[in-house]
Design a protein around this motif. Structure first.
Motif, mmCIF file in Angstrom:
data_model
loop_
_atom_site.group_PDB
_atom_site.id
_atom_site.type_symbol
_atom_site.label_atom_id
_atom_site.label_comp_id
_atom_site.label_asym_id
_atom_site.label_seq_id
_atom_site.Cartn_x
_atom_site.Cartn_y
_atom_site.Cartn_z
ATOM 1 N N THR A 104 12.594 25.391 16.441
ATOM 2 C CA THR A 104 12.064 24.212 16.287
ATOM 3 C C THR A 104 13.025 23.139 16.617
ATOM 4 O O THR A 104 14.141 23.297 16.500
ATOM 5 N N SER A 105 12.727 21.850 16.626
ATOM 6 C CA SER A 105 13.502 20.744 16.849
ATOM 7 C C SER A 105 14.224 20.229 15.676
ATOM 8 O O SER A 105 13.648 19.904 14.778
ATOM 9 N N PRO A 106 15.634 20.063 15.722
ATOM 10 C CA PRO A 106 16.290 19.593 14.880
ATOM 11 C C PRO A 106 16.135 18.120 14.653
ATOM 12 O O PRO A 106 16.361 17.467 13.358
ATOM 13 N N ILE A 107 15.248 17.297 15.459
ATOM 14 C CA ILE A 107 15.000 15.896 15.159
ATOM 15 C C ILE A 107 13.748 15.637 14.409
ATOM 16 O O ILE A 107 13.965 15.055 13.382
ATOM 17 N N ASP A 108 12.621 16.662 14.555
ATOM 18 C CA ASP A 108 11.579 16.068 13.681
ATOM 19 C C ASP A 108 10.878 17.560 13.041
ATOM 20 O O ASP A 108 9.752 17.379 12.790
ATOM 21 N N ASP A 109 11.730 18.519 13.306
ATOM 22 C CA ASP A 109 11.121 19.866 12.846
ATOM 23 C C ASP A 109 10.112 20.483 13.718
ATOM 24 O O ASP A 109 9.244 21.499 13.257
ATOM 25 N N GLY A 110 9.758 19.719 14.878
ATOM 26 C CA GLY A 110 8.540 19.992 15.566
ATOM 27 C C GLY A 110 8.683 21.593 16.281
ATOM 28 O O GLY A 110 9.491 21.927 17.088
ATOM 29 N N ASN A 111 7.259 22.357 16.514
ATOM 30 C CA ASN A 111 7.188 23.482 17.041
ATOM 31 C C ASN A 111 6.619 23.100 18.116
ATOM 32 O O ASN A 111 5.214 22.778 17.901
ATOM 33 N N LEU A 112 7.054 23.072 19.316
ATOM 34 C CA LEU A 112 6.378 22.665 20.509
ATOM 35 C C LEU A 112 5.162 23.148 20.802
ATOM 36 O O LEU A 112 4.207 22.665 21.099
ATOM 37 N N ASN A 113 5.200 24.756 20.632
ATOM 38 C CA ASN A 113 3.953 25.487 20.788
ATOM 39 C C ASN A 113 3.020 25.264 19.547
ATOM 40 O O ASN A 113 2.108 26.299 19.718
ATOM 41 N N ARG A 114 3.018 24.401 18.562
ATOM 42 C CA ARG A 114 2.017 24.084 17.671
ATOM 43 C C ARG A 114 1.685 22.744 17.769
ATOM 44 O O ARG A 114 1.258 22.026 16.892
ATOM 45 N N SER A 115 2.274 21.797 18.914
ATOM 46 C CA SER A 115 1.912 20.400 18.981
ATOM 47 C C SER A 115 0.981 19.940 20.149
ATOM 48 O O SER A 115 0.923 18.726 20.394
ATOM 49 N N PHE A 116 0.499 20.869 20.850
ATOM 50 C CA PHE A 116 -0.331 20.310 21.998
ATOM 51 C C PHE A 116 -1.743 19.888 21.413
ATOM 52 O O PHE A 116 -2.240 20.435 20.287
ATOM 53 N N PRO A 117 -2.429 18.964 21.698
ATOM 54 C CA PRO A 117 -2.007 18.043 22.880
ATOM 55 C C PRO A 117 -1.017 17.115 22.861
ATOM 56 O O PRO A 117 -0.886 16.314 23.808
ATOM 57 N N GLY A 118 -0.507 16.921 21.781
ATOM 58 C CA GLY A 118 0.476 16.065 21.849
ATOM 59 C C GLY A 118 0.078 14.415 21.551
ATOM 60 O O GLY A 118 -1.113 14.203 21.548
ATOM 61 N N ASP A 119 0.992 13.669 21.549
ATOM 62 C CA ASP A 119 0.839 12.193 21.193
ATOM 63 C C ASP A 119 1.932 11.433 21.768
ATOM 64 O O ASP A 119 2.938 11.214 21.508
#
Ligand SMILES: [Zn+2]
Length: 335
Positions: A104-119
Protein backbone atom coordinates in the motif's frame (compact mmCIF):
# COMPACT_ATOMS: atom_id res chain seq x y z
CA UNK A 1 -15.10 17.88 -19.33
CA UNK A 2 -12.90 15.08 -20.71
CA UNK A 3 -11.49 12.39 -18.47
CA UNK A 4 -7.97 13.72 -19.01
CA UNK A 5 -9.10 17.23 -18.08
CA UNK A 6 -10.78 16.02 -14.87
CA UNK A 7 -7.63 14.27 -13.67
CA UNK A 8 -4.81 16.34 -12.15
CA UNK A 9 -2.35 13.88 -13.77
CA UNK A 10 -0.61 15.01 -16.95
CA UNK A 11 1.33 12.69 -19.25
CA UNK A 12 4.75 13.36 -20.71
CA UNK A 13 3.99 10.93 -23.53
CA UNK A 14 1.57 11.43 -26.40
CA UNK A 15 -0.68 8.38 -26.58
CA UNK A 16 -1.51 9.10 -30.22
CA UNK A 17 2.04 9.39 -31.56
CA UNK A 18 3.82 6.55 -33.34
CA UNK A 19 7.20 5.30 -32.13
CA UNK A 20 8.68 4.50 -28.74
CA UNK A 21 8.18 6.99 -25.95
CA UNK A 22 8.93 6.91 -22.25
CA UNK A 23 8.53 9.44 -19.47
CA UNK A 24 6.34 10.13 -16.49
CA UNK A 25 2.77 10.63 -15.53
CA UNK A 26 2.99 13.74 -13.35
CA UNK A 27 0.76 13.72 -10.30
CA UNK A 28 0.96 17.12 -8.55
CA UNK A 29 1.86 16.64 -4.90
CA UNK A 30 2.67 19.63 -2.71
CA UNK A 31 4.58 18.58 0.40
CA UNK A 32 7.05 20.07 2.87
CA UNK A 33 10.16 19.16 0.89
CA UNK A 34 8.68 20.11 -2.50
CA UNK A 35 6.03 22.83 -2.60
CA UNK A 36 5.32 22.65 -6.35
CA UNK A 37 6.41 19.05 -6.86
CA UNK A 38 4.86 16.10 -8.64
CA UNK A 39 5.02 12.33 -8.21
CA UNK A 40 6.82 10.76 -11.21
CA UNK A 41 4.95 7.62 -12.30
CA UNK A 42 6.99 5.96 -15.08
CA UNK A 43 5.19 5.03 -18.28
CA UNK A 44 6.18 3.92 -21.78
CA UNK A 45 4.43 3.34 -25.06
CA UNK A 46 5.45 1.51 -28.21
CA UNK A 47 3.17 2.26 -31.17
CA UNK A 48 3.36 1.37 -34.81
CA UNK A 49 0.39 2.45 -36.89
CA UNK A 50 -3.28 1.89 -36.28
CA UNK A 51 -4.51 -1.19 -34.48
CA UNK A 52 -5.66 -2.41 -31.10
CA UNK A 53 -4.12 -1.38 -27.77
CA UNK A 54 -2.64 -3.63 -25.10
CA UNK A 55 -2.23 -2.11 -21.64
CA UNK A 56 0.35 -3.83 -19.40
CA UNK A 57 0.51 -2.89 -15.74
CA UNK A 58 2.55 -4.00 -12.72
CA UNK A 59 3.40 -2.51 -9.34
CA UNK A 60 -0.31 -2.21 -8.58
CA UNK A 61 0.93 -3.64 -5.29
CA UNK A 62 4.40 -2.25 -4.65
CA UNK A 63 5.86 -5.37 -3.03
CA UNK A 64 5.20 -7.57 -6.07
CA UNK A 65 8.31 -7.52 -8.20
CA UNK A 66 8.04 -10.11 -11.00
CA UNK A 67 5.80 -7.87 -13.11
CA UNK A 68 7.91 -4.80 -12.48
CA UNK A 69 11.00 -6.64 -13.75
CA UNK A 70 9.08 -8.08 -16.72
CA UNK A 71 7.79 -4.69 -17.87
CA UNK A 72 11.09 -2.91 -17.23
CA UNK A 73 12.89 -5.41 -19.48
CA UNK A 74 10.14 -5.16 -22.09
CA UNK A 75 10.38 -1.35 -22.19
CA UNK A 76 14.10 -1.67 -22.92
CA UNK A 77 13.75 -4.29 -25.66
CA UNK A 78 10.47 -3.64 -27.45
CA UNK A 79 10.97 -1.57 -30.61
CA UNK A 80 8.27 -0.03 -32.83
CA UNK A 81 9.44 -1.93 -35.93
CA UNK A 82 8.53 -5.22 -34.23
CA UNK A 83 5.10 -4.03 -33.06
CA UNK A 84 1.72 -3.57 -34.69
CA UNK A 85 -0.79 -1.33 -32.92
CA UNK A 86 -0.12 0.19 -29.50
CA UNK A 87 1.34 -1.23 -26.29
CA UNK A 88 1.20 0.93 -23.15
CA UNK A 89 3.38 -0.16 -20.20
CA UNK A 90 2.95 1.06 -16.62
CA UNK A 91 5.52 -0.82 -14.50
CA UNK A 92 5.01 0.96 -11.15
CA UNK A 93 1.28 1.64 -11.18
CA UNK A 94 1.11 2.63 -7.50
CA UNK A 95 4.47 4.38 -7.72
CA UNK A 96 4.66 5.60 -4.08
CA UNK A 97 4.04 2.01 -2.87
CA UNK A 98 6.38 0.43 -5.41
CA UNK A 99 9.15 2.90 -4.60
CA UNK A 100 9.29 1.64 -1.01
CA UNK A 101 8.39 -1.99 -1.74
CA UNK A 102 5.07 -1.93 0.09
CA UNK A 103 1.66 -3.32 -0.83
CA UNK A 104 0.00 0.00 0.00
CA UNK A 105 0.99 3.62 -0.46
CA UNK A 106 3.01 5.27 2.32
CA UNK A 107 1.26 8.56 1.42
CA UNK A 108 -2.37 7.65 2.06
CA UNK A 109 -2.27 3.93 2.98
CA UNK A 110 -4.12 3.37 -0.29
CA UNK A 111 -4.37 -0.12 -1.74
CA UNK A 112 -4.60 0.64 -5.47
CA UNK A 113 -6.29 -2.67 -6.20
CA UNK A 114 -9.10 -1.77 -3.80
CA UNK A 115 -9.45 1.80 -5.12
CA UNK A 116 -11.07 1.50 -8.56
CA UNK A 117 -12.92 3.31 -10.10
CA UNK A 118 -10.97 5.98 -8.22
CA UNK A 119 -11.61 9.68 -7.78
CA UNK A 120 -9.84 12.55 -9.60
CA UNK A 121 -10.41 14.72 -6.52
CA UNK A 122 -9.54 12.02 -3.98
CA UNK A 123 -6.31 10.86 -2.35
CA UNK A 124 -3.13 10.11 -4.33
CA UNK A 125 -4.06 6.43 -4.72
CA UNK A 126 -7.62 7.29 -5.77
CA UNK A 127 -6.30 9.76 -8.37
CA UNK A 128 -4.02 7.05 -9.81
CA UNK A 129 -6.90 4.54 -9.89
CA UNK A 130 -9.14 7.02 -11.68
CA UNK A 131 -6.47 7.76 -14.30
CA UNK A 132 -5.80 4.05 -14.94
CA UNK A 133 -9.48 3.12 -15.23
CA UNK A 134 -10.77 6.06 -17.21
CA UNK A 135 -7.80 7.09 -19.31
CA UNK A 136 -5.38 4.18 -19.73
CA UNK A 137 -7.95 1.35 -19.77
CA UNK A 138 -10.15 3.73 -21.74
CA UNK A 139 -7.53 3.56 -24.51
CA UNK A 140 -7.14 -0.23 -24.32
CA UNK A 141 -8.68 -3.31 -25.95
CA UNK A 142 -6.71 -5.85 -23.88
CA UNK A 143 -4.96 -5.58 -20.52
CA UNK A 144 -2.78 -7.66 -18.23
CA UNK A 145 -2.24 -6.68 -14.58
CA UNK A 146 0.85 -8.49 -13.28
CA UNK A 147 0.70 -9.35 -9.58
CA UNK A 148 2.35 -11.86 -7.26
CA UNK A 149 1.84 -13.00 -3.70
CA UNK A 150 3.77 -9.97 -2.41
CA UNK A 151 5.28 -9.98 1.05
CA UNK A 152 2.76 -12.22 2.78
CA UNK A 153 1.80 -14.83 0.16
CA UNK A 154 3.36 -17.09 -2.44
CA UNK A 155 1.44 -18.23 -5.53
CA UNK A 156 2.02 -20.98 -8.03
CA UNK A 157 2.44 -19.23 -11.42
CA UNK A 158 -1.26 -18.61 -12.02
CA UNK A 159 -3.50 -16.55 -14.26
CA UNK A 160 -6.68 -15.24 -12.66
CA UNK A 161 -9.68 -14.54 -14.81
CA UNK A 162 -13.33 -13.76 -14.36
CA UNK A 163 -16.53 -14.47 -16.22
CA UNK A 164 -18.29 -11.75 -18.21
CA UNK A 165 -21.91 -11.58 -19.30
CA UNK A 166 -20.89 -11.20 -22.95
CA UNK A 167 -19.93 -14.57 -24.56
CA UNK A 168 -17.59 -12.88 -27.04
CA UNK A 169 -15.70 -11.17 -24.21
CA UNK A 170 -15.45 -14.51 -22.39
CA UNK A 171 -14.06 -16.18 -25.50
CA UNK A 172 -11.42 -13.45 -25.87
CA UNK A 173 -10.42 -13.75 -22.21
CA UNK A 174 -10.15 -17.55 -22.49
CA UNK A 175 -7.94 -17.12 -25.56
CA UNK A 176 -5.76 -14.69 -23.59
CA UNK A 177 -5.55 -17.16 -20.70
CA UNK A 178 -4.59 -20.07 -22.99
CA UNK A 179 -2.06 -17.94 -24.87
CA UNK A 180 -0.42 -16.74 -21.66
CA UNK A 181 0.25 -20.39 -20.94
CA UNK A 182 0.92 -20.27 -17.20
CA UNK A 183 0.96 -23.72 -15.55
CA UNK A 184 -2.25 -22.81 -13.65
CA UNK A 185 -5.29 -20.60 -14.12
CA UNK A 186 -8.03 -19.81 -11.60
CA UNK A 187 -11.49 -18.59 -12.46
CA UNK A 188 -12.85 -16.51 -9.63
CA UNK A 189 -16.58 -16.65 -8.94
CA UNK A 190 -16.51 -13.59 -6.73
CA UNK A 191 -16.28 -10.28 -8.57
CA UNK A 192 -15.00 -7.46 -6.40
CA UNK A 193 -15.85 -4.04 -7.78
CA UNK A 194 -12.73 -2.16 -6.70
CA UNK A 195 -10.05 -4.28 -8.39
CA UNK A 196 -8.37 -3.66 -11.74
CA UNK A 197 -10.24 -6.52 -13.44
CA UNK A 198 -13.55 -4.80 -12.58
CA UNK A 199 -12.14 -1.55 -13.97
CA UNK A 200 -11.24 -3.38 -17.18
CA UNK A 201 -14.72 -4.94 -17.36
CA UNK A 202 -16.37 -1.53 -16.95
CA UNK A 203 -14.23 -0.19 -19.80
CA UNK A 204 -15.02 -3.17 -22.05
CA UNK A 205 -11.38 -4.34 -21.98
CA UNK A 206 -10.53 -8.06 -22.14
CA UNK A 207 -8.25 -8.58 -19.15
CA UNK A 208 -6.14 -11.04 -17.21
CA UNK A 209 -4.66 -10.74 -13.76
CA UNK A 210 -1.48 -12.72 -13.27
CA UNK A 211 -0.16 -14.04 -9.96
CA UNK A 212 3.52 -15.02 -10.18
CA UNK A 213 5.35 -16.29 -7.11
CA UNK A 214 5.73 -13.74 -4.36
CA UNK A 215 7.46 -13.79 -0.95
CA UNK A 216 8.91 -10.39 -1.85
CA UNK A 217 11.30 -12.08 -4.29
CA UNK A 218 11.90 -12.51 -8.01
CA UNK A 219 12.47 -16.13 -8.99
CA UNK A 220 13.84 -17.28 -12.34
CA UNK A 221 10.88 -19.66 -12.74
CA UNK A 222 8.17 -17.03 -12.11
CA UNK A 223 9.92 -14.48 -14.29
CA UNK A 224 10.15 -16.94 -17.18
CA UNK A 225 6.42 -17.66 -17.00
CA UNK A 226 5.60 -13.94 -16.80
CA UNK A 227 7.90 -12.84 -19.61
CA UNK A 228 6.96 -15.64 -21.99
CA UNK A 229 3.27 -15.31 -21.12
CA UNK A 230 3.16 -11.59 -21.91
CA UNK A 231 5.04 -12.17 -25.17
CA UNK A 232 2.67 -14.98 -26.20
CA UNK A 233 -0.41 -12.82 -25.56
CA UNK A 234 1.18 -10.03 -27.62
CA UNK A 235 1.86 -12.51 -30.41
CA UNK A 236 -1.54 -14.23 -30.28
CA UNK A 237 -3.40 -10.95 -30.58
CA UNK A 238 -1.34 -9.63 -33.49
CA UNK A 239 0.91 -7.14 -31.69
CA UNK A 240 4.15 -8.80 -32.83
CA UNK A 241 5.40 -9.47 -36.33
CA UNK A 242 6.91 -12.89 -35.65
CA UNK A 243 4.70 -14.78 -33.27
CA UNK A 244 5.74 -18.01 -31.59
CA UNK A 245 2.58 -18.78 -29.71
CA UNK A 246 2.80 -22.35 -28.45
CA UNK A 247 3.04 -22.54 -24.64
CA UNK A 248 5.50 -25.05 -23.18
CA UNK A 249 2.92 -26.46 -20.79
CA UNK A 250 -0.82 -26.81 -20.92
CA UNK A 251 -2.64 -24.67 -18.37
CA UNK A 252 -4.44 -26.56 -15.59
CA UNK A 253 -7.67 -24.59 -15.18
CA UNK A 254 -9.13 -24.32 -11.68
CA UNK A 255 -12.12 -22.70 -10.09
CA UNK A 256 -12.14 -20.64 -6.91
CA UNK A 257 -15.84 -20.95 -6.33
CA UNK A 258 -16.49 -20.31 -2.65
CA UNK A 259 -15.14 -18.72 0.50
CA UNK A 260 -14.33 -22.25 1.69
CA UNK A 261 -11.40 -22.28 -0.75
CA UNK A 262 -9.70 -19.76 1.57
CA UNK A 263 -8.28 -21.00 4.87
CA UNK A 264 -7.65 -18.45 7.63
CA UNK A 265 -5.90 -18.45 10.98
CA UNK A 266 -8.40 -18.53 13.82
CA UNK A 267 -5.76 -17.79 16.47
CA UNK A 268 -2.52 -15.86 16.68
CA UNK A 269 0.79 -17.64 16.94
CA UNK A 270 3.37 -19.40 14.79
CA UNK A 271 2.03 -21.37 11.84
CA UNK A 272 3.60 -24.71 10.98
CA UNK A 273 2.37 -25.83 7.52
CA UNK A 274 1.72 -29.51 6.82
CA UNK A 275 1.12 -29.15 3.07
CA UNK A 276 2.95 -27.43 0.26
CA UNK A 277 2.08 -25.49 -2.90
CA UNK A 278 0.70 -27.76 -5.67
CA UNK A 279 -0.41 -30.42 -3.15
CA UNK A 280 -3.87 -31.91 -3.66
CA UNK A 281 -5.71 -31.84 -0.35
CA UNK A 282 -8.99 -33.18 1.00
CA UNK A 283 -11.65 -31.57 3.18
CA UNK A 284 -10.78 -32.05 6.87
CA UNK A 285 -7.13 -32.77 6.00
CA UNK A 286 -4.64 -31.19 8.43
CA UNK A 287 -3.33 -27.95 6.88
CA UNK A 288 -1.03 -27.09 9.74
CA UNK A 289 -0.64 -26.22 13.40
CA UNK A 290 -0.68 -22.89 15.21
CA UNK A 291 1.75 -22.85 18.11
CA UNK A 292 1.93 -20.35 20.97
CA UNK A 293 5.55 -20.16 22.14
CA UNK A 294 4.59 -17.28 24.46
CA UNK A 295 2.73 -19.95 26.47
CA UNK A 296 4.38 -23.14 25.22
CA UNK A 297 2.33 -25.27 27.64
CA UNK A 298 -0.85 -24.22 25.81
CA UNK A 299 -1.92 -27.03 23.44
CA UNK A 300 -1.15 -26.18 19.81
CA UNK A 301 -4.15 -25.81 17.52
CA UNK A 302 -4.92 -27.88 14.45
CA UNK A 303 -6.06 -26.08 11.30
CA UNK A 304 -7.98 -28.23 8.80
CA UNK A 305 -9.09 -27.57 5.24
CA UNK A 306 -12.79 -26.89 4.78
CA UNK A 307 -12.91 -28.24 1.24
CA UNK A 308 -10.85 -30.29 -1.22
CA UNK A 309 -8.63 -28.84 -3.92
CA UNK A 310 -5.18 -27.90 -5.13
CA UNK A 311 -3.02 -25.57 -3.01
CA UNK A 312 -2.34 -22.58 -5.31
CA UNK A 313 -1.34 -20.01 -2.69
CA UNK A 314 0.23 -20.12 0.76
CA UNK A 315 1.14 -17.67 3.48
CA UNK A 316 4.85 -16.84 3.81
CA UNK A 317 5.53 -15.38 7.29
CA UNK A 318 5.20 -17.90 10.10
CA UNK A 319 3.82 -15.34 12.57
CA UNK A 320 0.05 -15.18 12.10
CA UNK A 321 -2.83 -13.22 13.56
CA UNK A 322 -6.48 -14.17 13.61
CA UNK A 323 -7.87 -13.46 10.13
CA UNK A 324 -4.63 -14.01 8.17
CA UNK A 325 -5.00 -16.10 5.02
CA UNK A 326 -2.95 -19.31 5.32
CA UNK A 327 -3.83 -21.07 2.06
CA UNK A 328 -6.17 -20.83 -0.83
CA UNK A 329 -7.29 -23.70 -2.99
CA UNK A 330 -8.61 -24.16 -6.49
CA UNK A 331 -10.71 -27.04 -7.80
CA UNK A 332 -10.38 -28.51 -11.28
CA UNK A 333 -12.65 -26.88 -13.82
CA UNK A 334 -13.58 -28.24 -17.24
CA UNK A 335 -13.89 -25.46 -19.82
ZN1 LIG B 1 -1.18 -7.87 -5.93
Amino acid sequence: MTVAARSPITSEIDFHADGKQSGFLRLPHSVHRSAYGWIPIPIAQVKNGDGPTLFLMSGNHGDEYEGQVTLTKLIQTLEPEAVRGRIILLPMANYPAAKVGMRTSPIDDGNLNRSFPGDPEGSVTQIIAHYIEHLLLGLADYSIDLHSGGSSLHYLPTVLFGERKDPAENATILKMMRSFGAPYACRFARSAEHVSSAAARRQGVASLTVEMGGSGTVSMESLKVAEEGVRRVMASFGFLENPDVVPEVETRVLSVSSNECFLYAGEEGLFEPRVELADSVQAEQLAGMIHTPEMPWKPSIEVRFKTSGLVVCKRVPARVERGDCLFHLGTDLAI
